[in-house]
Design a protein around this motif. Structure first.
Motif, PDB file in Angstrom:
ATOM      1  N   UNK A 194       0.831  -1.217   0.000  1.00 36.54           N
ATOM      2  CA  UNK A 194       0.000   0.000   0.000  1.00 36.54           C
ATOM      3  C   UNK A 194       0.864   1.265   0.000  1.00 36.54           C
ATOM      4  N   UNK A 195       0.269   2.378  -0.415  1.00 37.77           N
ATOM      5  CA  UNK A 195       0.966   3.661  -0.317  1.00 37.77           C
ATOM      6  C   UNK A 195       0.986   4.057   1.160  1.00 37.77           C
ATOM      7  N   UNK A 196       1.899   4.954   1.566  1.00 39.70           N
ATOM      8  CA  UNK A 196       1.934   5.367   2.985  1.00 39.70           C
ATOM      9  C   UNK A 196       0.581   5.920   3.438  1.00 39.70           C
ATOM     10  N   UNK A 197      -0.157   6.584   2.542  1.00 35.56           N
ATOM     11  CA  UNK A 197      -1.448   7.183   2.927  1.00 35.56           C
ATOM     12  C   UNK A 197      -2.495   6.121   3.216  1.00 35.56           C
ATOM     13  N   UNK A 198      -2.445   4.992   2.495  1.00 36.66           N
ATOM     14  CA  UNK A 198      -3.496   3.985   2.673  1.00 36.66           C
ATOM     15  C   UNK A 198      -3.059   2.809   3.553  1.00 36.66           C
ATOM     16  N   UNK A 199      -1.768   2.766   3.937  1.00 39.16           N
ATOM     17  CA  UNK A 199      -1.280   1.629   4.735  1.00 39.16           C
ATOM     18  C   UNK A 199      -2.013   1.579   6.075  1.00 39.16           C
ATOM     19  N   UNK A 200      -2.548   0.402   6.461  1.00 37.08           N
ATOM     20  CA  UNK A 200      -3.315   0.314   7.709  1.00 37.08           C
ATOM     21  C   UNK A 200      -2.432   0.326   8.962  1.00 37.08           C
ATOM     22  N   UNK A 201      -1.126   0.133   8.803  1.00 31.49           N
ATOM     23  CA  UNK A 201      -0.198   0.227   9.940  1.00 31.49           C
ATOM     24  C   UNK A 201       1.202   0.330   9.349  1.00 31.49           C
ATOM     25  N   UNK A 202       2.189   0.217  10.210  1.00 29.39           N
ATOM     26  CA  UNK A 202       3.565   0.171   9.684  1.00 29.39           C
ATOM     27  C   UNK A 202       4.224  -1.170   9.970  1.00 29.39           C
ATOM     28  N   UNK A 203       3.386  -2.181  10.229  1.00 28.80           N
ATOM     29  CA  UNK A 203       3.934  -3.525  10.434  1.00 28.80           C
ATOM     30  C   UNK A 203       4.036  -4.218   9.070  1.00 28.80           C
ATOM     31  N   UNK A 204       5.262  -4.370   8.590  1.00 30.12           N
ATOM     32  CA  UNK A 204       5.488  -4.947   7.275  1.00 30.12           C
ATOM     33  C   UNK A 204       5.896  -6.414   7.377  1.00 30.12           C
ATOM     34  N   UNK A 205       5.396  -7.228   6.464  1.00 27.71           N
ATOM     35  CA  UNK A 205       5.682  -8.668   6.494  1.00 27.71           C
ATOM     36  C   UNK A 205       7.063  -8.924   5.887  1.00 27.71           C
ATOM     37  N   UNK A 206       7.902  -9.651   6.633  1.00 28.90           N
ATOM     38  CA  UNK A 206       9.225 -10.051   6.141  1.00 28.90           C
ATOM     39  C   UNK A 206       9.116 -11.454   5.536  1.00 28.90           C
ATOM     40  N   UNK A 207      10.167 -11.935   4.930  1.00 33.29           N
ATOM     41  CA  UNK A 207      10.091 -13.179   4.161  1.00 33.29           C
ATOM     42  C   UNK A 207      10.108 -14.474   4.961  1.00 33.29           C
ATOM     43  N   UNK A 208       9.312 -14.549   6.023  1.00 30.40           N
ATOM     44  CA  UNK A 208       9.184 -15.785   6.806  1.00 30.40           C
ATOM     45  C   UNK A 208       7.711 -15.966   7.178  1.00 30.40           C
ATOM     46  N   UNK A 209       7.198 -17.135   6.892  1.00 26.96           N
ATOM     47  CA  UNK A 209       5.786 -17.415   7.165  1.00 26.96           C
ATOM     48  C   UNK A 209       5.660 -18.828   7.715  1.00 26.96           C
ATOM     49  N   UNK A 210       4.710 -19.036   8.616  1.00 32.07           N
ATOM     50  CA  UNK A 210       4.220 -20.385   8.903  1.00 32.07           C
ATOM     51  C   UNK A 210       2.752 -20.350   8.506  1.00 32.07           C
ATOM     52  N   UNK A 211       2.374 -21.273   7.629  1.00 29.02           N
ATOM     53  CA  UNK A 211       1.011 -21.219   7.073  1.00 29.02           C
ATOM     54  C   UNK A 211       0.294 -22.542   7.282  1.00 29.02           C
TER      55      UNK A 211
END
Ligand code: UTP
Length: 288
Positions: free
Chosen positions: A192-209
């Motif tokens: 998202x753009x900074x204006x529309x981003x719902x927070x500043x928590x960004x996902x890094x390249x590690x997931x458990x799914x």
């Protein structure tokens, strides 16, 4: 229940690193003396993962060769009594680790790459590691996430706080904080753009799914950049299952970018047991 399988999507084109990645996989670029992909595999192994599933593409054979036995090299080192080097070579693939390769014929996006691993994963939770995010943590970041998985029994996304001007580089999550490191995710948006981003928590390249994500990815149309996005699959999963974001302890180097790659090389060289002291002296004497 622990996490036994991990997917390493390595079929991307690596355009941000051209010309280095014209004929060589980005994931084989070394930070000091080890290719990026080996750092990620070691992180997964340290977290208890034993089945490594690589989603590869054309020009990615060096990755398969790296995790294969190098017979001539091993014989030559053995004959020369170079035991230490022999151990270095052999430790790339511990005996109880299995490597499996599946092809993504076209780089249609990270979500599509993960979907290529579906049949090999089956119906169990799994990890996804992006090798170009080099993670340094103690305990290693994926091991921290496995602990979180054991507690929450749900998908866990590694997140970090990112500067407002960088939200366009990440999937961004929002939700309720469960404790100071864990968020019960209610929303996830890709780049998202900074204006529309719902927070500043960004996902890094590690997931458990959880395996439910496959069904959701398969139902996704192409998203941002014309790619089938993992983020969109996770956004759909959120409507059926709990998903948590975990603010990991450690440092991430974005080795898909030239700056991040250079920072990783300098910082890991400074920490290297053999090179650290002399490299520090070299940097101190550099006339800038
Ligand atoms: P990136 O977004 O870094 O893409 O993918 P990329 O193509 O490798 O690099 P740039 O942006 O063109 O420089 C994140 C990870 O997902 C894999 C990549 O190999 C990388 O490890 N990937 C991406 C796939 O396996 N398949 C895809 O279709 C896209």
């Amino acid at each position: 229940m622990s996490i036994k399988k991990a997917i390493f999507p390595v079929a991307g084109l690596g355009t941000r690193f051209l010309p280095a990645t014209k004929a060589q996989p980005k994931e084989m670029m070394p930070v000091v003396d080890k290719p990026l992909i080996q750092y990620a595999v070691e992180e997964a192994y340290a977290a208890g993962v034993r089945e490594m599933i690589f989603v590869t593409g054309r020009h990615k054979r060096p990755i398969e060769d790296h995790f294969d036995m190098t017979f001539e090299l091993e014989v030559a080192l053995e004959n020369a009594n170079k035991t230490e080097l022999l151990n270095v070579v052999r430790s790339v693939k511990p005996k109880d680790m299995e490597c499996i390769y599946v092809r993504q014929a076209q780089a249609l996006g990270l979500g599509h790459a993960v979907l290529c691993g579906q049949r090999l994963i089956g119906n169990e939770p799994f990890a996804v590691l992006l090798a170009d995010d080099l993670m340094m943590g103690e305990p290693p970041v994926l091991a921290q996430m496995v602990e979180q998985y054991k507690e929450w029994r749900a998908s866990i996304l590694a997140v970090q706080e990112v500067p407002a001007e960088h939200t366009r580089r990440y999937g961004i999550v929002a939700g309720n904080l469960v404790n100071e490191r864990v968020m019960d995710v209610s929303k996830i948006v890709e780049k998202p753009s900074p204006e529309t981003a719902p927070s500043r928590w960004g996902v890094a390249g590690r997931y458990i799914l959880t395996p439910g994500v496959f069904h959701e990815i398969a139902a996704q149309p192409r998203g941002v950049g014309g790619e089938i996005q993992l983020t969109d699959g996770i956004a759909a999963l959120l409507r059926r299952e709990k998903v948590f974001a975990y603010r990991y302890e450690g440092r991430r180097y974005d080795c898909g970018s030239k700056e991040g790659f250079l920072e990783a090389n300098v910082e890991l060289a400074l920490k290297h047991p053999e090179l650290g002291d002399s490299f520090r002296a070299y940097l101190q004497n550099l006339e800038l």
